[in-house]
Design an enzyme around this catalytic site. Structure first.
Site, mmCIF file in Angstrom:
data_model
loop_
_atom_site.group_PDB
_atom_site.id
_atom_site.type_symbol
_atom_site.label_atom_id
_atom_site.label_comp_id
_atom_site.label_asym_id
_atom_site.label_seq_id
_atom_site.Cartn_x
_atom_site.Cartn_y
_atom_site.Cartn_z
ATOM 1 N N ALA A 1 0.813 -1.219 0.000
ATOM 2 C CA ALA A 1 0.000 0.000 0.000
ATOM 3 C C ALA A 1 0.843 1.265 0.000
ATOM 4 C CB ALA A 1 -0.916 -0.007 1.227
ATOM 5 N N HIS B 1 -0.832 8.006 3.441
ATOM 6 C CA HIS B 1 0.566 7.887 3.834
ATOM 7 C C HIS B 1 1.382 8.950 3.100
ATOM 8 C CE1 HIS B 1 -0.534 4.049 5.552
ATOM 9 N NE2 HIS B 1 -0.867 3.571 4.372
#
Length: 276
Positions: A130, A228
């Site tokens: 991810a 993120h």
């Protein structure tokens, strides 16, 4: 003899360990067809729950306990809880085979698995998952990395029950604005948020290591996606990257994680390979 993924024409037998949201998507992709690979076996904590849809695949794989997978396959894709990492991958590594792992956080507590791979010609593969930019971090690490920092922001429901929150009596269920719930190293984060921070561990393994990679974790009640941001300083480049991951059926895991595994497999036999 180690498994060589990108040479020869024989199909390699794949086992998928764990049939959660990621494992199911990987199984479906293998069943639809990935050049050079054939789905041979799967393992799950509750096999009966999955027998119906497995039987409907083009070719139903064997459903085996994890200890039997290494005899049935050349490669294992680990999509299971971190506490099962060793039992799943060690038999493959001992036979000089390949283990593709998603529980990167658990790897920090099991250095013996890396040694087992070295001794027997096996390989542990940590896919991009991810996270964005692992290729750039890996390249920069060939020179000198000065700092690697990651800021993760997650929906509240994706963080509930994390050991760090429980141990420190941090209640985030009723928060109405973003709060920073953790700041520390990737190693510390892996212990405190084992179901959430495999991405941070993968980043640390690509760069400065788990004790020099810094991490912040924020709980944000307004978010529906995992966010993120990576900030890197090196002697070759300064760069920052950000990604918003759409959660899968499991709020702790992004949809792109399963696609990353599929992309890795497809790359092995591709006539054109892009990326490190």
């Amino acid at each position: 003899m180690g498994t060589v993924l990108d040479s020869g024409r024989a199909e390699l037998r794949v086992a998928v360990a764990g049939l959660g949201s990621i494992g199911i998507k990987v199984v479906q992709a293998l069943d639809e067809g990935i050049d050079g690979f054939v789905l041979a076996a799967v393992s799950a904590l509750n096999p009966e729950k999955h027998r119906g849809w497995l039987a409907g695949l083009g070719k139903a794989p064997a459903v085996l306990p994890i200890e039997a997978l290494a005899d049935a396959a050349d490669i294992v894709i680990e999509c299971a809880p971190g506490n099962l990492l060793g039992p799943i991958v060690a038999p493959f590594l001992a036979k000089g085979k390949t283990a593709i792992i998603l529980s990167a956080g658990a790897l920090l507590e099991q250095d013996e698995l890396v040694q087992l791979a070295k001794q027997n010609g096996g390989q542990i593969v940590v896919p991009t998952g991810a996270l964005i930019g692992l290729d750039a971090v890996t390249a920069a690490a060939q020179g000198k990395l000065h700092s690697v920092r990651m800021i993760t922001r997650k929906p509240v429901k994706g963080l509930l029950g994390a050991p760090y929150l429980v141990e420190n009596n941090i209640n985030i269920e009723a928060i109405t604005q973003p709060i920073r719930i953790f700041e520390g190293t990737a190693r510390e984060a892996a212990k405190g948020f084992p179901a959430n921070l495999n991405v941070a561990v993968a980043l640390s393994l690509a760069g400065l290591g788990p004790d020099r990679t810094r991490l912040e974790i924020w709980a944000d009640p307004a978010l529906t996606r995992n966010v993120h941001r990576i900030e890197v300083e090196s002697d070759s480049a300064r760069f920052s990257m950000s990604i918003e991951n759409i959660p899968s059926e499991n709020p702790r895991t992004g949809l792109i994680t399963a696609l990353s595994v599929v992309a890795y497999l497809r790359k092995q036999r591709s006539a054109l390979r892009v990326g490190t």
